[in-house]
Design a protein around this motif. Structure first.
Motif, PDB file in Angstrom:
ATOM      1  N   THR A   1     -14.391  48.122  86.692  1.00 11.08           N
ATOM      2  CA  THR A   1     -14.959  47.660  85.422  1.00 11.08           C
ATOM      3  C   THR A   1     -13.944  46.805  84.672  1.00 11.08           C
ATOM      4  OG1 THR A   1     -14.170  49.672  84.339  1.00 11.08           O
ATOM      5  CG2 THR A   1     -16.429  49.701  85.197  1.00 11.08           C
ATOM      6  N   LYS A   2     -14.349  46.345  83.519  1.00 11.48           N
ATOM      7  CA  LYS A   2     -13.454  45.557  82.667  1.00 11.48           C
ATOM      8  C   LYS A   2     -13.044  46.418  81.476  1.00 11.48           C
ATOM      9  CE  LYS A   2     -11.910  41.335  81.331  1.00 11.48           C
ATOM     10  NZ  LYS A   2     -11.212  40.377  82.178  1.00 11.48           N
ATOM     11  N   ILE A   3     -11.748  46.590  81.259  1.00 12.85           N
ATOM     12  CA  ILE A   3     -11.237  47.316  80.101  1.00 12.85           C
ATOM     13  C   ILE A   3     -10.614  46.298  79.149  1.00 12.85           C
ATOM     14  CG2 ILE A   3      -9.791  49.213  79.280  1.00 12.85           C
ATOM     15  CD1 ILE A   3     -11.816  50.076  81.404  1.00 12.85           C
ATOM     16  N   LEU A   4     -11.086  46.300  77.920  1.00 16.88           N
ATOM     17  CA  LEU A   4     -10.558  45.392  76.891  1.00 16.88           C
ATOM     18  C   LEU A   4     -10.026  46.212  75.727  1.00 16.88           C
ATOM     19  CD1 LEU A   4     -13.527  42.871  76.539  1.00 16.88           C
ATOM     20  CD2 LEU A   4     -11.418  42.463  77.769  1.00 16.88           C
ATOM     21  N   ALA A   5      -8.836  45.897  75.277  1.00 12.85           N
ATOM     22  CA  ALA A   5      -8.301  46.518  74.062  1.00 12.85           C
ATOM     23  C   ALA A   5      -7.942  45.401  73.087  1.00 12.85           C
ATOM     24  CB  ALA A   5      -7.070  47.357  74.379  1.00 12.85           C
ATOM     25  N   ILE A   6      -8.612  45.404  71.948  1.00 15.70           N
ATOM     26  CA  ILE A   6      -8.344  44.386  70.922  1.00 15.70           C
ATOM     27  C   ILE A   6      -7.303  44.962  69.965  1.00 15.70           C
ATOM     28  CG2 ILE A   6      -9.351  42.973  69.093  1.00 15.70           C
ATOM     29  CD1 ILE A   6     -12.075  43.530  70.546  1.00 15.70           C
ATOM     30  N   GLU A   7      -6.173  44.290  69.874  1.00 13.81           N
ATOM     31  CA  GLU A   7      -5.057  44.758  69.037  1.00 13.81           C
ATOM     32  C   GLU A   7      -4.911  43.847  67.825  1.00 13.81           C
ATOM     33  OE1 GLU A   7      -0.613  45.923  70.288  1.00 13.81           O
ATOM     34  OE2 GLU A   7      -0.937  43.747  70.198  1.00 13.81           O
ATOM     35  N   PHE A   8      -4.806  44.450  66.642  1.00 14.83           N
ATOM     36  CA  PHE A   8      -4.585  43.649  65.429  1.00 14.83           C
ATOM     37  C   PHE A   8      -3.842  44.482  64.393  1.00 14.83           C
ATOM     38  CE2 PHE A   8      -8.618  45.813  65.117  1.00 14.83           C
ATOM     39  CZ  PHE A   8      -8.746  46.201  63.795  1.00 14.83           C
ATOM     40  N   LYS A   9      -3.312  43.805  63.378  1.00 17.02           N
ATOM     41  CA  LYS A   9      -2.507  44.476  62.362  1.00 17.02           C
ATOM     42  C   LYS A   9      -3.357  45.415  61.511  1.00 17.02           C
ATOM     43  CE  LYS A   9       1.273  41.174  61.912  1.00 17.02           C
ATOM     44  NZ  LYS A   9       1.980  40.229  61.006  1.00 17.02           N
ATOM     45  N   LYS A  10      -2.741  46.532  61.122  1.00 17.21           N
ATOM     46  CA  LYS A  10      -3.455  47.557  60.363  1.00 17.21           C
ATOM     47  C   LYS A  10      -3.553  47.159  58.890  1.00 17.21           C
ATOM     48  CE  LYS A  10      -1.565  51.682  60.098  1.00 17.21           C
ATOM     49  NZ  LYS A  10      -1.189  53.064  60.480  1.00 17.21           N
ATOM     50  N   PRO A  11      -4.774  47.177  58.328  1.00 17.85           N
ATOM     51  CA  PRO A  11      -4.918  46.903  56.890  1.00 17.85           C
ATOM     52  C   PRO A  11      -4.244  48.006  56.075  1.00 17.85           C
ATOM     53  CG  PRO A  11      -7.053  46.858  58.012  1.00 17.85           C
ATOM     54  CD  PRO A  11      -6.067  47.436  58.971  1.00 17.85           C
ATOM     55  N   LYS A  12      -3.760  47.662  54.898  1.00 20.27           N
ATOM     56  CA  LYS A  12      -3.083  48.647  54.040  1.00 20.27           C
ATOM     57  C   LYS A  12      -4.114  49.369  53.167  1.00 20.27           C
ATOM     58  CE  LYS A  12       1.341  46.228  53.990  1.00 20.27           C
ATOM     59  NZ  LYS A  12       2.350  45.492  53.178  1.00 20.27           N
ATOM     60  N   ILE A  13      -4.884  50.232  53.825  1.00 23.31           N
ATOM     61  CA  ILE A  13      -5.881  51.046  53.122  1.00 23.31           C
ATOM     62  C   ILE A  13      -5.788  52.471  53.653  1.00 23.31           C
ATOM     63  CG2 ILE A  13      -7.499  49.170  52.597  1.00 23.31           C
ATOM     64  CD1 ILE A  13      -9.116  49.960  55.067  1.00 23.31           C
ATOM     65  N   VAL A  14      -6.317  53.443  52.910  1.00 23.84           N
ATOM     66  CA  VAL A  14      -6.254  54.837  53.350  1.00 23.84           C
ATOM     67  C   VAL A  14      -7.120  55.029  54.596  1.00 23.84           C
ATOM     68  CG1 VAL A  14      -5.748  55.727  51.045  1.00 23.84           C
ATOM     69  CG2 VAL A  14      -8.129  55.543  51.784  1.00 23.84           C
ATOM     70  N   GLU A  15      -6.736  56.027  55.412  1.00 22.31           N
ATOM     71  CA  GLU A  15      -7.418  56.232  56.695  1.00 22.31           C
ATOM     72  C   GLU A  15      -8.905  56.512  56.546  1.00 22.31           C
ATOM     73  OE1 GLU A  15      -5.387  59.110  59.118  1.00 22.31           O
ATOM     74  OE2 GLU A  15      -4.164  57.524  60.032  1.00 22.31           O
ATOM     75  N   ASP A  16      -9.291  57.208  55.477  1.00 20.17           N
ATOM     76  CA  ASP A  16     -10.714  57.514  55.303  1.00 20.17           C
ATOM     77  C   ASP A  16     -11.538  56.279  54.965  1.00 20.17           C
ATOM     78  OD1 ASP A  16     -10.753  60.108  56.079  1.00 20.17           O
ATOM     79  OD2 ASP A  16     -11.297  60.951  54.128  1.00 20.17           O
ATOM     80  N   ASN A  17     -10.885  55.184  54.592  1.00 27.19           N
ATOM     81  CA  ASN A  17     -11.575  53.898  54.446  1.00 27.19           C
ATOM     82  C   ASN A  17     -11.424  53.049  55.702  1.00 27.19           C
ATOM     83  OD1 ASN A  17     -12.415  54.459  51.840  1.00 27.19           O
ATOM     84  ND2 ASN A  17     -10.652  53.507  50.878  1.00 27.19           N
ATOM     85  N   LEU A  18     -10.295  53.218  56.388  1.00 27.83           N
ATOM     86  CA  LEU A  18     -10.024  52.422  57.591  1.00 27.83           C
ATOM     87  C   LEU A  18     -10.916  52.821  58.764  1.00 27.83           C
ATOM     88  CD1 LEU A  18      -8.374  50.425  59.304  1.00 27.83           C
ATOM     89  CD2 LEU A  18      -6.650  52.240  59.597  1.00 27.83           C
ATOM     90  N   TYR A  19     -11.018  54.120  59.040  1.00 30.39           N
ATOM     91  CA  TYR A  19     -11.719  54.556  60.254  1.00 30.39           C
ATOM     92  C   TYR A  19     -13.222  54.228  60.270  1.00 30.39           C
ATOM     93  CZ  TYR A  19      -7.946  56.393  63.011  1.00 30.39           C
ATOM     94  OH  TYR A  19      -6.834  56.486  63.810  1.00 30.39           O
ATOM     95  N   PRO A  20     -13.933  54.338  59.142  1.00 30.80           N
ATOM     96  CA  PRO A  20     -15.343  53.896  59.176  1.00 30.80           C
ATOM     97  C   PRO A  20     -15.462  52.406  59.495  1.00 30.80           C
ATOM     98  CG  PRO A  20     -14.953  55.276  57.256  1.00 30.80           C
ATOM     99  CD  PRO A  20     -13.608  54.998  57.868  1.00 30.80           C
ATOM    100  N   GLN A  21     -14.503  51.607  59.021  1.00 35.23           N
ATOM    101  CA  GLN A  21     -14.540  50.173  59.319  1.00 35.23           C
ATOM    102  C   GLN A  21     -14.225  49.902  60.786  1.00 35.23           C
ATOM    103  OE1 GLN A  21     -12.694  47.352  56.619  1.00 35.23           O
ATOM    104  NE2 GLN A  21     -12.767  48.830  54.928  1.00 35.23           N
ATOM    105  N   LEU A  22     -13.274  50.659  61.338  1.00 34.48           N
ATOM    106  CA  LEU A  22     -12.968  50.503  62.766  1.00 34.48           C
ATOM    107  C   LEU A  22     -14.186  50.847  63.622  1.00 34.48           C
ATOM    108  CD1 LEU A  22      -9.379  52.060  63.028  1.00 34.48           C
ATOM    109  CD2 LEU A  22      -9.994  49.635  63.131  1.00 34.48           C
ATOM    110  N   GLU A  23     -14.884  51.921  63.237  1.00 32.15           N
ATOM    111  CA  GLU A  23     -16.087  52.306  63.977  1.00 32.15           C
ATOM    112  C   GLU A  23     -17.163  51.226  63.860  1.00 32.15           C
ATOM    113  OE1 GLU A  23     -19.004  56.104  64.685  1.00 32.15           O
ATOM    114  OE2 GLU A  23     -18.188  55.828  62.690  1.00 32.15           O
TER     115      GLU A  23
END
Length: 440
Positions: free
Chosen positions: A280-302
């Motif tokens: 299969t094809k495995i892709l990992a998109i890497e980018f800089k972490k926004p400066k926000i709290v994790e409980d705001n970051l993780y819903p956006q990542l999802e």
């Protein structure tokens, strides 16, 4: 007594030793608590100690003291922030302003982590102004009911923590400490809890206050201080299922292994072999972490991962799964069944009886002549993308605003798509290994 029950009790007695804070840790905690109380009392502050420390249900090496400070209902949010910040400067040795529903202060006293949380002084849980106002009522309801059950609660928490499903924050979406305490109050013991859990479903309703279990629309643990609130609202269906499965497995074969965090150590060669073996094809998109709290970051990542997954699906790359996480950087990870697709796609047209739409379909400029098949017009057209990474790149460039405000902005600033050997980065290797189910 059965041999199995003896084995369980032997395991659980060992778990209590692992999960219970040491005498030294308790001594450190008491010193910090006394010092904190002295400082708060000197300022004539209206406060209450809440949470696992206040109820003596905290796990070894997980000491944090939570203090809720009462403010008058008339104060505005900004005044609340200024008030708790001023108080934090006076009673904590070091401070950091953090944000949840409204700001609170994190810091230390005598080396112990402390959260000072402002809440409104309200008469009852029915009259709360913000969600945190409910917490003192939770403490009041639980403080006497957990007495004598502290070890049972610690065993449950250790079981969950070892299996990475402890914590209601969005990063985990597991069982909160409050939920653990309610379950033990309801079922009386860890063993009784997991025995009953083996028959839980996604529609089980546990009403702690009424002491009943019934069927509902979703897994729902009724908050005894607010019957409209689901204490398990943040628990994902995956983690509910995982807990049920773990409960069944422990009861069949009791072992201390269920309570000890498993350390993955993947050989890079094994991961590369697994990727090649899957085809299969495995892709990992890497980018800089926004400066926000994790409980705001993780819903956006999802959200970002789901949107890109759907785009890959629409373009015919048969994405199989996705995951996401934040370490030093952020990562969105995908596996697609198709590595590369043909340049040509077969596009459906109207049935031959539909004269008006047939004319429109045939009028379009194409490199190849349309044709009829089973009474319907079809045509070959060139695809825009032949590789999954091309879909990702274009979607981010064209629709970054659909990926979550902060995450979309960071992706637009720049990202890398990691493949093959690049997936062996120290921050990534275990996540990819777990994602693919590589045995270690």
């Amino acid at each position: 007594m059965s041999k199995s029950l003896d084995a369980m009790k032997e395991v659980l007695s060992e778990v209590i030793k692992i999960a219970t804070p040491s005498e030294k840790e308790v001594e450190i905690a008491r010193r910090a608590e006394n010092l904190l109380r002295e400082r708060l009392d000197a300022l004539s502050v209206d406060y209450v100690f809440v949470g696992s420390y206040a109820r003596n249900t905290w796990l070894r090496d997980n000491l944090e003291i939570d203090v809720f400070v009462f403010f008058q209902k008339e104060l505005k949010k900004k005044e609340l922030e200024l008030g708790i910040l001023e108080l934090g400067n006076k009673v904590l040795d070091e401070i950091e302003l953090r944000y949840a529903e409204h700001p609170y202060v994190h810091g230390k006293v005598a080396g112990v982590e402390v959260d000072l949380v402002p809440c409104y002084k309200v008469e009852s849980a029915e009259k709360i102004i913000s969600a945190v106002d409910r917490t003192p009522f939770h403490h009041e309801w639980l403080k006497d009911r957990v007495k004598g059950k502290e070890n049972e609660i610690r065993i449950l928490k250790q079981f969950l923590k070892a299996n990475k499903i402890y914590g209601a924050e969005y990063k985990v979406r597991g069982f909160s400490g409050y939920l653990c305490e309610l379950l033990i109050v309801f079922y009386e013991s860890f063993l009784d809890c997991i025995r009953e859990a083996t028959s839980w479903t996604r529609r089980t309703v546990i009403d702690v206050k009424r002491k009943e279990v019934r069927r509902g629309d979703c897994f729902f643990v009724v908050d005894p201080v607010d019957e409209n609130r689901n204490v398990a609202a943040n628990l994902s269906i995956e983690n509910l299922a995982k807990f049920v499965h773990l409960s069944r497995m422990f009861l069949r074969n009791p072992s201390i292994d269920f309570f000890v965090p498993k350390q993955r150590k993947t050989d890079p060669k094994d991961l590369i072999h697994a990727i090649k073996q899957r085809g299969t094809k495995i892709l990992a998109i890497e980018f800089k972490k926004p400066k926000i709290v994790e409980d705001n970051l993780y819903p956006q990542l999802e959200r970002a991962a789901r949107k890109l997954f759907e785009a890959l699906e629409r373009e015919g790359f048969e994405p199989m799964r996705f995951t996401f996480f934040a370490g030093e950087n952020c990562y969105l990870i995908f596996e697609t069944a198709i590595k590369e697709i043909s340049r040509i796609t077969k596009k459906i047209g109207p049935i031959f009886e539909d004269e008006e739409n047939v004319e429109k379909f045939l009028a379009k400029e194409r490199a190849f002549e349309p044709f009829i098949e089973n009474g319907r017009w079809w045509a070959f057209e060139f695809r825009k993308h032949t590789k999954p990474e091309d879909v990702v790149v274009d979607y981010i460039k064209e629709r970054s605003n659909a990926l979550g405000k902060n995450v979309g902005e960071k992706l637009l600033e720049g990202f890398r798509i990691l493949e093959e050997e690049e997936l062996l980065k120290p921050e990534l290797i275990e996540k990819i290994s777990e994602f693919l189910g590589v045995k270690v």
